[in-house]
Design a protein around this motif. Structure first.
Motif, mmCIF file in Angstrom:
data_model
loop_
_atom_site.group_PDB
_atom_site.id
_atom_site.type_symbol
_atom_site.label_atom_id
_atom_site.label_comp_id
_atom_site.label_asym_id
_atom_site.label_seq_id
_atom_site.Cartn_x
_atom_site.Cartn_y
_atom_site.Cartn_z
ATOM 1 N N LYS A 109 22.000 7.935 -35.960
ATOM 2 C CA LYS A 109 22.704 7.127 -35.474
ATOM 3 C C LYS A 109 22.873 7.267 -34.043
ATOM 4 O O LYS A 109 23.421 8.398 -33.533
ATOM 5 N N VAL A 110 22.479 6.303 -33.009
ATOM 6 C CA VAL A 110 22.397 6.525 -31.743
ATOM 7 C C VAL A 110 23.589 5.649 -31.114
ATOM 8 O O VAL A 110 23.485 4.568 -31.355
ATOM 9 N N THR A 111 24.362 6.217 -30.242
ATOM 10 C CA THR A 111 25.634 5.322 -29.802
ATOM 11 C C THR A 111 25.567 5.569 -28.216
ATOM 12 O O THR A 111 25.438 6.563 -27.743
ATOM 13 N N SER A 112 25.853 4.335 -27.526
ATOM 14 C CA SER A 112 26.270 4.225 -26.145
ATOM 15 C C SER A 112 27.507 3.695 -25.944
ATOM 16 O O SER A 112 28.021 3.215 -26.815
ATOM 17 N N ARG A 113 27.664 3.427 -24.704
ATOM 18 C CA ARG A 113 29.094 2.818 -24.723
ATOM 19 C C ARG A 113 29.121 1.301 -24.844
ATOM 20 O O ARG A 113 29.969 0.687 -24.892
ATOM 21 N N ARG A 114 27.914 0.859 -25.144
ATOM 22 C CA ARG A 114 27.752 -0.402 -25.297
ATOM 23 C C ARG A 114 27.272 -1.028 -26.809
ATOM 24 O O ARG A 114 27.374 -2.260 -27.142
ATOM 25 N N GLY A 115 26.747 0.114 -27.611
ATOM 26 C CA GLY A 115 26.481 -0.347 -28.713
ATOM 27 C C GLY A 115 25.922 0.923 -29.558
ATOM 28 O O GLY A 115 25.830 2.048 -29.256
ATOM 29 N N GLU A 116 25.195 0.650 -30.848
ATOM 30 C CA GLU A 116 24.928 1.687 -31.595
ATOM 31 C C GLU A 116 23.553 1.140 -32.517
ATOM 32 O O GLU A 116 23.650 -0.147 -32.795
ATOM 33 N N ILE A 117 22.671 1.816 -32.865
ATOM 34 C CA ILE A 117 21.802 1.486 -33.535
ATOM 35 C C ILE A 117 21.327 2.822 -34.554
ATOM 36 O O ILE A 117 21.694 3.814 -34.584
ATOM 37 N N ILE A 118 20.719 2.367 -35.903
ATOM 38 C CA ILE A 118 20.366 3.437 -36.608
ATOM 39 C C ILE A 118 18.668 3.427 -36.991
ATOM 40 O O ILE A 118 18.365 2.235 -37.134
ATOM 41 N N ALA A 119 18.051 4.342 -36.833
ATOM 42 C CA ALA A 119 16.982 4.310 -37.017
ATOM 43 C C ALA A 119 16.305 5.552 -37.440
ATOM 44 O O ALA A 119 17.104 6.906 -37.480
ATOM 45 N N HIS A 120 14.841 5.707 -38.025
ATOM 46 C CA HIS A 120 14.339 6.934 -38.649
ATOM 47 C C HIS A 120 14.091 7.614 -37.068
ATOM 48 O O HIS A 120 13.810 7.291 -36.029
ATOM 49 N N ALA A 121 14.129 8.999 -37.237
ATOM 50 C CA ALA A 121 13.801 9.998 -36.267
ATOM 51 C C ALA A 121 12.326 10.413 -36.349
ATOM 52 O O ALA A 121 11.840 10.419 -37.396
ATOM 53 N N TRP A 122 11.603 10.458 -35.279
ATOM 54 C CA TRP A 122 10.437 11.231 -35.073
ATOM 55 C C TRP A 122 10.469 12.565 -34.368
ATOM 56 O O TRP A 122 10.789 12.326 -33.018
ATOM 57 N N VAL A 123 10.628 13.521 -34.888
ATOM 58 C CA VAL A 123 10.821 14.811 -34.169
ATOM 59 C C VAL A 123 9.522 15.194 -33.597
ATOM 60 O O VAL A 123 8.430 15.310 -34.298
ATOM 61 N N THR A 124 9.429 15.255 -32.243
ATOM 62 C CA THR A 124 8.053 15.539 -31.376
ATOM 63 C C THR A 124 8.360 16.251 -30.267
ATOM 64 O O THR A 124 9.452 15.896 -29.476
ATOM 65 N N ASN A 125 7.539 16.773 -29.871
ATOM 66 C CA ASN A 125 7.602 17.616 -28.336
ATOM 67 C C ASN A 125 6.936 16.622 -27.435
ATOM 68 O O ASN A 125 6.954 17.116 -26.230
ATOM 69 N N ARG A 126 6.764 15.192 -27.653
ATOM 70 C CA ARG A 126 6.763 14.389 -26.624
ATOM 71 C C ARG A 126 8.203 14.418 -25.914
ATOM 72 O O ARG A 126 7.784 14.002 -24.476
ATOM 73 N N VAL A 127 9.019 14.541 -26.098
ATOM 74 C CA VAL A 127 10.276 14.324 -25.296
ATOM 75 C C VAL A 127 10.948 15.805 -25.275
ATOM 76 O O VAL A 127 10.588 16.704 -26.070
ATOM 77 N N PRO A 128 11.235 16.175 -24.053
ATOM 78 C CA PRO A 128 12.102 17.374 -24.065
ATOM 79 C C PRO A 128 13.498 17.543 -24.527
ATOM 80 O O PRO A 128 13.903 16.650 -24.838
ATOM 81 N N GLU A 129 13.857 18.878 -24.874
ATOM 82 C CA GLU A 129 15.312 18.711 -25.301
ATOM 83 C C GLU A 129 16.293 18.115 -24.157
ATOM 84 O O GLU A 129 16.095 17.887 -22.966
ATOM 85 N N GLY A 130 17.179 17.479 -24.909
ATOM 86 C CA GLY A 130 18.100 16.529 -24.010
ATOM 87 C C GLY A 130 17.796 15.154 -23.787
ATOM 88 O O GLY A 130 18.679 14.246 -23.337
ATOM 89 N N LEU A 131 16.541 14.871 -24.347
ATOM 90 C CA LEU A 131 16.308 13.527 -23.845
ATOM 91 C C LEU A 131 15.784 12.867 -25.435
ATOM 92 O O LEU A 131 15.076 13.368 -26.154
ATOM 93 N N ILE A 132 16.082 11.562 -25.521
ATOM 94 C CA ILE A 132 15.369 10.518 -26.700
ATOM 95 C C ILE A 132 15.051 9.352 -26.081
ATOM 96 O O ILE A 132 14.951 9.098 -25.133
ATOM 97 N N TYR A 133 14.195 9.064 -27.044
ATOM 98 C CA TYR A 133 13.113 7.805 -26.516
ATOM 99 C C TYR A 133 13.369 6.849 -27.556
ATOM 100 O O TYR A 133 13.034 7.237 -28.773
ATOM 101 N N GLY A 134 13.315 5.556 -27.243
ATOM 102 C CA GLY A 134 13.348 4.602 -28.318
ATOM 103 C C GLY A 134 12.621 3.396 -27.608
ATOM 104 O O GLY A 134 12.385 3.181 -26.558
ATOM 105 N N ASN A 135 12.510 2.357 -28.575
ATOM 106 C CA ASN A 135 11.514 1.154 -28.208
ATOM 107 C C ASN A 135 12.415 -0.166 -28.502
ATOM 108 O O ASN A 135 13.580 -0.056 -29.248
ATOM 109 N N PHE A 136 11.941 -1.251 -28.217
ATOM 110 C CA PHE A 136 12.660 -2.457 -28.362
ATOM 111 C C PHE A 136 11.794 -3.525 -28.938
ATOM 112 O O PHE A 136 12.056 -4.871 -29.040
ATOM 113 N N HIS A 137 10.934 -2.995 -29.973
ATOM 114 C CA HIS A 137 10.048 -3.742 -30.625
ATOM 115 C C HIS A 137 10.725 -4.326 -31.995
ATOM 116 O O HIS A 137 10.123 -5.460 -32.352
#
Lengths: 920, 425, 159
Positions: free
Chosen positions: A859-887
């Motif tokens: 569950k990812v939450t920002s000051r504006r909303g939240e979404i729930i999605a499956h996680a893809w654990v990958t070293n494409r992103v460094p520690e401290g950063l997550i990446y999501g799409n709008f598809h």
């Protein structure tokens, strides 16, 4: 030059040509199977054997270089017999299970028949392999038809740069396998289908429409996904698009396509297609809007006339009651130049507002603004093929090219593989392209200006700058240097997280391997400092003198298929077509004279302003063509709230979208397969889109819909529009619209459907009908005269992680889907491969929040909303950063993003938000 | 106490199968028994030149060759020869008769074996695992001499010698060297093709096992001539002993400064790698071999371009086979006139053959170019085991079938090519 | 399951050591694969994947090379590997009879491994010891001048 004779004909050849090339040059056909002009020759199949006087035995034409005085025979009895033997041998291991092939005769069959052999008489009756042996949803594998020509192996390695196919075993046991003899997708196949396109035997074919048989007709057109502008042939059977096949003459892409281009067309025939005009029940009943603003009531099918009358009435009412600036016209980067031109004309001429905008606001408005200010022209300076052939180093910053512009991404891989071009990738994520890079600079999101200024600081420190270029072709150097001095390497390292030594190495790579070509995309533009990011990159290239020469330049990769064209056509709040500013009196007068009316000289409001302004009561009605702001605009919750408040929205699209919930009238337009017009690709190539099938249901050509609305609005009066050269809305076809564009747009002055249909490849500027177009910009002189070295100033992103929202979120797309997914989510095979939004998270962070095989959602939450999605654990992103799409609507990352805008371009900062994340 | 005698026991794979290691321990015991251990050195040497009577035992300084020897023979030989000083004639290896035409004396004539051999000069004579043995037998002299010449002079010398490549095609070696030398490049390679894979051929193995330094020396000389600084010896993976011996030789050569930077204080720097083949017959083909060194499938490349301009990693590359290289140091040491005195005018020098088949003696021989097949069969093979000669095959499976009608055709590149058959490798 | 994982981890460590020792350039691929074959008897998919990472090579390249060379194997092999020389010199001195005796004794076709994983039967090209053909190589033990009736005896030495 080398002189030789082939079949007695004297030929002059370049000394590095092969016999085959010399023969092709003289229009002499030598049979080939394993050879393809795009691939490295192997000389394996022995079909191209020719006899050369004095040579020991026969030689392979595809690999043997010409030499002075060579006497070559390409056909004689011995050669025929040798070729027949080769063909019989190949056919002896060829087994046809009997399903219908994609083409009547594959290349093997064609040659067999050419040499008098009936392929069916010589082929094996025994299957050696399982038919359809790979689960890849796009590619049908039948190795019984494989002749081991290895074109698929080479296509995958040399064209796509993916190395999926290989040859296993040896001798008679040799066979083509994926990866380590596994499923294609496990072997990292990206399903681009290049292997299918190059297969000469049907061992690999297109799975979605296997067994449907050869096309009734093929129509060459331009892809409707990204800005690369690939061309291909739509294969049509029974007025339906059944497959896409490569067209070797395609200017931008040749035979190559990506998974979306080759396989992502079935949305055209999806049952969700809008085929009838729909209006809300309250409108037909003449009632007021329902009190519940979240629900505008039932949809009712109606006639075109009724629907368009309602639209005209409502737009006229808004215009006449609240003023022209209460209406917004949102055009579409997915639509043609002709359609966009009409949307621009509709807003400005018919409504009288400059509130004409489109989704470029959300992707490259900062590029357009930044480059226009720095150089005078806001577009990619050099064509991709030029860069492939001439660049010695490439900097890719903020572009995940292999996923977002896959065919250009493949070209970059090819540049590295074939020319050893030194590729530097600067990206907070370890994107796929990093595999091919000599260096990956992993800067923190939102620190690009510091990074680039830091590089320039080192360039100046080392004296690597191109002094004469700076002297002759730029201005403002002193101010610029003052600013650069504020970015010494140590400080830059602190801001960006990039080691000082790497900064120095990067400079050495780029300087020692000139010319350098710089590419970017949303990673640069979608920031509150987007325009300054672009300044910094333009500055870098000016300091290095990398402009106006082959293999250089600044190269923003435009997102949508026609985002370049939509901008060119004036679907921006501040310019008429061809970037003629609405605030410049001469331009205003020119268009007033052309369109026969008075025009506003006030810069309009952008899409990122028009929608929030609904709450303020400043925006009353929207005419939206093919856009989906409810999905694509930042801070979706707020966008949806605004749209609920809107008085009237007419939406013209091919599917009901998330935005249609807020529409009052829904007009069925057509897909790219059903229309004729032009798209302008990211290289400024204007290319034809050609109608392959008829409109579905009662859907109408988009340009016609706009024209009819325009005529109905004009007929209702309230705004004086006089007879003028281009005041009319009567067009026989889209070609006539292009003629009007050419008349009013200097850079398109020489562009016409006739020239394009005659096969000309035209890049704007193309000022007159004899002009060949301008592939490379800024040769000798910048569009604005001298290049403006504008100081770029680093400012932190508007929202950084803190103790409440400790993670950084960045957003983008994935290779298998397109933007809000309206098209790609309606292609079932694409969903098979990537069927839901995944949040990319580093293994370190995954461990911290406790993700495991059972608990794999976040569950990812920002000051504006939240979404729930499956996680893809990958070293494409460094520690401290997550990446999501709008598809995917159910887990659209834009519920989280912030509508913080760049003060100049008004582009939102999609690339940085602060979030918190928990495992659920 | 000084060593007064030296015993070499052949220890090639065949000899080993026939018990050479047991011979060794038996010799140890017997020497100890007669208290001779300090006076007589005992070495498991290598292939001592011929499999016809293996295992062989050679006793120096008399250079008497015994063979084939079994464990049961050892006590008697030690007692008679080493203790009492009497040569055991009945255990001597068989001796060949020579045709009057051939001016070459076999090792088995009782003279020193090395004297008239070219390729096999040291094979079986020295300890292949001891560089000092090689040096003591004129080893690395040729390198010193070569470095005093200019590369062009060196190549001219090779050209003048008329040496033809022994890999099968018989291409003039000096010319090939000059192609590589004359191709401009920042990097060049020298490769020794030791992927001897022709069935029935094992002459290269014998040289690699018996005289590895000769190959290194030749590669160094060629590297200097063509301007290369790195080399590969591609040895087929089945030749485990050859690989081990070559690796040992490289180590020793590095220690002695024959490999490395600025060899003999000259501008020549050279490093060399052993690449063990992984089992692919095709890699004997030189471009397939190059692919294989590059870590790829050993599939032949299309030619042109030839390796001399586009070889290993795309760089100009000199590839010669083992036997060709083995001819180099003797040519440098003795000059081109000496070399031309052997063999025929168009095919100077000697050729090493393995004789196998329905003959009385199967063995490895080195004979001058131009000897006839009839001579090989009657003199060396001691005639047919049964029946009359029908045909022979040269150069392994891909060589030619030589019918009886060509029995008297001189075996050299020129004469064979004229009759449309191949001498093979 | 757990022990499998430990085995995998150990294998990966060994592979990393091998690459560290031999090198990770393209030219090192064949020596590395030889070493892996020697160490584990064959080149597993796990090994290919790991090498792909360590040597920056596509898996298909590694498989392609691994299946090209006869001395490399991507299939598990038996405890003892029997190589029989199939070249002409061994053939003409009775090799064929010896080979069928060998096949009968083992019940294997060339390239096969026995069900109990004891034997793998391979054919090889010339081993260069033609003077003593027919030749059988069991692991590193070479047997020359072999006759059909010796086959059983040779095999029994590995009981």
């Amino acid at each position: 030059m080398t002189k030789l004779t082939i079949n007695g004909i004297e030929i002059e050849a370049e000394s590095n040509w092969t016999i085959l090339k010399a023969a092709e040059h003289a229009d002499i056909t030598i049979p080939t199977l394993c050879y393809h002009k795009d691939l490295s020759p192997t000389g394996a199949c022995r079909m191209c054997l020719v006899s050369v006087k004095g040579a020991k035995g026969l030689v392979t034409a595809c690999t043997t270089p010409v030499s002075e005085g060579m006497e070559i025979q390409t056909e004689n009895e011995a050669l025929t017999s040798s070729r027949q033997s080769v063909l019989k041998l190949l056919l002896s291991v060829y087994h046809d299970k009997g399903y219908k092939p994609d083409e009547t005769d594959n290349e093997l069959f064609q040659w067999a028949r050419h040499y008098g052999l009936d392929p069916y008489a010589f082929m094996s009756s025994k299957a050696r392999y399982e038919v359809d042996s790979d689960p890849n949803p796009f590619i049908f594998v039948d190795m019984n038809k494989c002749i081991l020509c290895t074109r698929c192996v080479r296509a995958c390695s040399e064209i796509q740069g993916r190395f999926v196919w290989g040859v296993s075993e040896r001798g008679f046991d040799s066979r083509i396998v994926a990866g380590m003899d596994e499923d294609m997708l496990d072997a990292r196949c990206e399903s681009c289908g290049a292997c299918v396109a190059y297969c000469p035997t049907g061992a690999l074919s297109l799975k979605p429409t296997i067994n449907i048989g050869p096309a009734e007709k093929k129509v060459t057109t331009t892809c409707n996904y990204c800005g690369v502008g690939c061309q291909f042939d739509l294969n049509v059977i029974d007025d339906k698009v059944v497959r896409v096949t490569s067209n070797p003459a395609a200017p931008a892409n040749g035979m190559h396509l990506c998974v979306k281009g080759r396989f992502g067309f079935s949305f055209v025939h999806h049952s969700d297609r809008l085929t009838k005009p729909l209006v809300r029940e309250y409108l037909l009943k003449g009632e007021a809007r329902p009190a519940n603003k979240a629900d505008r009531g039932n949809w009712v099918e109606t006639s075109w006339d009724t629907a368009l009358d309602i639209v005209a009435d409502k737009l006229v009412a808004a215009r006449d009651t609240f003023g022209p600036d209460s209406v917004g016209v949102l055009s579409s980067a997915k639509c043609t130049n002709e359609e966009n031109y009409l949307m621009n004309k509709f807003g400005r001429q018919v409504i009288g507002t400059n509130n004409v905008d489109h989704c470029a606001r959300l992707c490259h408005s900062s590029t357009v603004a930044g480059l226009a200010t720095a150089l005078g022209s806001g577009a990619m300076t050099n064509p991709m093929n030029d860069i492939y052939e001439n660049a010695n180093s490439i900097l890719v910053i903020g572009s995940n090219t292999t996923e977002q512009h896959p065919v250009f991404g493949a070209k970059m891989r090819q540049a590295v593989l074939n020319r050893n071009v030194q590729l530097v990738v600067a990206d907070p994520r370890r994107i796929e392209l990093c595999e091919f890079a000599v260096m990956h600079i992993q800067q923190k999101p939102g620190t690009d200006i510091a990074l680039i200024n830091g590089l320039v600081n080192i360039i100046l420190e080392k004296g690597y700058e191109d002094k004469s270029f700076i002297e002759e072709r730029t201005e403002n150097f002193d101010d610029f240097v003052e600013n650069i001095k504020k970015y010494p390497p140590e400080k830059v390292s602190q801001i960006t997280g990039v080691p000082v030594s790497q900064l120095y190495q990067a400079v050495e790579i780029m300087v020692k391997n000139a010319p350098l070509a710089v590419f970017w995309a949303m990673g640069i533009t979608q920031h509150t400092v987007g325009v300054h990011n672009v300044f910094a990159l333009a500055d870098l290239q000016m300091v290095l003198g990398n402009f106006g020469i082959p293999g250089s330049g600044v190269n923003p990769l435009r997102g949508q298929n026609n985002v370049q064209g939509a901008c060119d056509m004036g679907c921006l709040v501040n310019v008429y077509p061809g970037y003629q500013a609405v605030t410049v009196e001469a331009a205003q007068q020119k268009f007033e004279a052309a369109w026969g009316t008075t025009l506003s000289n006030k810069v309009g409001r952008t899409v990122t302003e028009l929608i929030p302004d609904v709450i303020e009561g400043k925006t009353k009605a929207l005419y939206i063509l093919g856009e989906n702001p409810a999905m694509t605009d930042p801070d979706s919750n707020h966008v949806r709230h605004c749209l609920e408040e809107l008085d009237f929205m007419v939406l013209q699209d091919i599917f009901p979208t998330e935005t249609s919930a807020y529409a009052d009238v829904l007009l069925p337009g057509v897909t790219f397969a059903e229309k004729t017009g032009t798209y302008t690709n990211t290289e400024r190539k204007v290319q034809m889109v050609r109608q392959a099938i008829s409109e579905r249901g009662d859907a109408r050509q988009d340009w016609e819909i706009t024209a009819v609305i325009a005529k109905k609005v004009i007929a209702r009066g309230g705004r004086e529009i006089n007879e003028a050269p281009y005041s009319s809305w009567d067009y026989a076809d889209s070609g006539e619209i292009m003629a009007e564009v050419a008349a009013l747009t200097p850079s398109y002055g020489g562009i016409s459907h006739q020239r394009l249909n005659a096969g000309e490849v035209l890049c704007w500027p193309c000022p007159d009908p004899t002009h060949p177009g301008t592939p490379i910009l800024h040769i000798g002189k910048f569009t604005r005269g001298k290049g403006n070295l504008i100081p770029a100033i680093h400012v932190d992103p508007s929202e950084l992680p803190d103790k409440d929202y400790p993670m950084m979120l960045t957003t983008g797309r994935v290779i298998y889907h397109w933007h809000s997914g309206e098209q790609t989510r309606r292609v079932k095979e694409l969903l098979e491969i990537y069927g839901e939004a995944l949040i990319e998270i580093s293994p370190e962070d995954a461990a911290v929040i406790g993700l495991n095989e059972e608990i794999n959602k976040v569950k990812v939450t920002s000051r504006r909303g939240e979404i729930i999605a499956h996680a893809w654990v990958t070293n494409r992103v460094p520690e401290g950063l997550i990446y999501g799409n709008f598809h995917f609507p159910e887990s659209n990352i834009n519920y989280l993003t912030k509508a913080a805008l760049d003060p100049i371009a008004k582009i939102p900062e999609y690339k940085v938000s602060a979030v918190k994340i928990v495992a659920v | 106490m000084t060593v007064r005698s030296m015993i070499l026991i052949s220890n090639d794979p065949e000899s080993r199968i026939r018990g050479s290691e047991k011979l060794f321990s038996e010799f140890q015991q017997q020497l100890a028994h007669y208290d001779l251990a300090d006076e007589v050195s005992l070495t498991l040497a290598t292939d001592l030149g011929s499999s016809y009577a293996s295992p062989l035992v050679i006793v120096y300084p008399e250079a008497v060759i015994y063979g084939p020897i079994t464990v049961a023979d050892v006590p008697y030989i030690v007692k008679e020869h080493l203790y009492k000083g009497r040569i055991v004639d009945e255990k001597r290896a068989p001796v060949h008769e020579l045709s009057g035409k051939v001016a070459w004396l076999s090792a088995r004539e009782g003279t020193l074996p090395a004297e008239n051999r070219v390729v096999l000069k040291n094979v079986g004579v020295i300890d292949a695992e001891d560089i000092e043995d090689y040096i003591a037998n004129e080893g690395y002299q040729a390198l010193g001499m070569a470095l005093e010449m200019s590369p062009d002079e060196l190549i001219d010398l090779i050209k003048a010698s008329g040496l033809l490549g022994r890999g099968g095609a018989g291409f003039p070696a000096g010319l090939k060297w000059s192609f590589v030398k004359n191709t401009d490049s920042d990097k060049k390679y020298v490769i020794c093709n030791a992927d001897e894979s022709e069935p029935g051929t094992f002459k290269d193995r014998v040289v690699l096992e018996g005289d590895p330094h000769a190959i290194l020396e030749a590669m160094l000389i060629s590297a200097y001539a063509v301007g290369a600084d790195e080399g590969y010896i591609y040895i087929r993976g089945e030749y485990q002993l050859a690989i081990e011996r070559m690796e040992t030789a490289i180590q020793q050569a590095e220690q002695y400064g024959f490999l490395g930077e600025n060899i003999f204080g000259s501008e020549l720097s050279f490093k060399v790698h052993v690449h063990a083949g992984a089992g692919a017959y095709i890699c004997g083909e030189e471009t397939a071999l190059i692919e294989s060194i590059e870590g790829k499938r050993g599939e032949p490349r299309n030619r042109p371009p030839y390796p001399t301009t586009f070889g290993l990693w795309g760089k100009p590359t000199l590839i010669n086979n083992v036997e060709t290289f083995a001819n180099i140091p003797p040519i440098i040491r003795n000059g081109s006139d000496w070399y031309r005195s052997l063999g025929t005018a168009s095919s100077p020098g000697t050729k090493v053959y393995t004789i196998l088949g329905n003959v009385n003696v199967t063995e490895l021989i080195e004979v001058p170019m131009g000897i006839t097949l009839r001579e090989v069969i009657t003199i060396y093979a001691k005639g047919m085991k049964s029946g009359s000669f029908k045909m022979a095959q040269t150069g392994g499976s891909s060589g030619s079938i030589i019918p009886a009608s060509l029995q008297d055709t001189p075996m050299d590149f020129d004469s064979y090519n004229k009759t449309g058959v191949s001498l093979g490798s | 399951m757990v022990s499998d994982q430990i085995k995998e981890t150990e294998q990966l460590e060994d592979i990393r050591e091998i690459v560290e020792k031999i090198g990770s350039t393209r030219a090192d691929l064949i020596p590395v694969l030889q070493e892996i074959t020697n160490k584990f008897g064959y080149i597993s998919q796990l090994a290919i994947k790991e090498l792909s990472d360590l040597m920056s090579l596509p898996t298909k390249e590694i498989l392609s090379v691994a299946t090209f060379y006869r001395m490399l194997s991507t299939q598990p092999r038996g405890e003892h590997i029997i190589q029989f020389c199939e070249s002409a010199p061994c053939h003409v001195v009775g090799g064929r009879e010896v080979f069928s005796a060998l096949q009968d004794a083992l019940g294997l076709e060339p390239g096969q491994t026995s069900a109990d994983n004891k034997w793998t039967l391979l054919t090889t090209s010339c081993l260069g010891v033609c003077g003593i053909g027919p030749v059988i190589l069991v692991d590193t033990d070479m047997y020359g001048n072999v006759t059909s009736d010796q086959v059983k005896n040779i095999l029994s030495r590995y009981d």
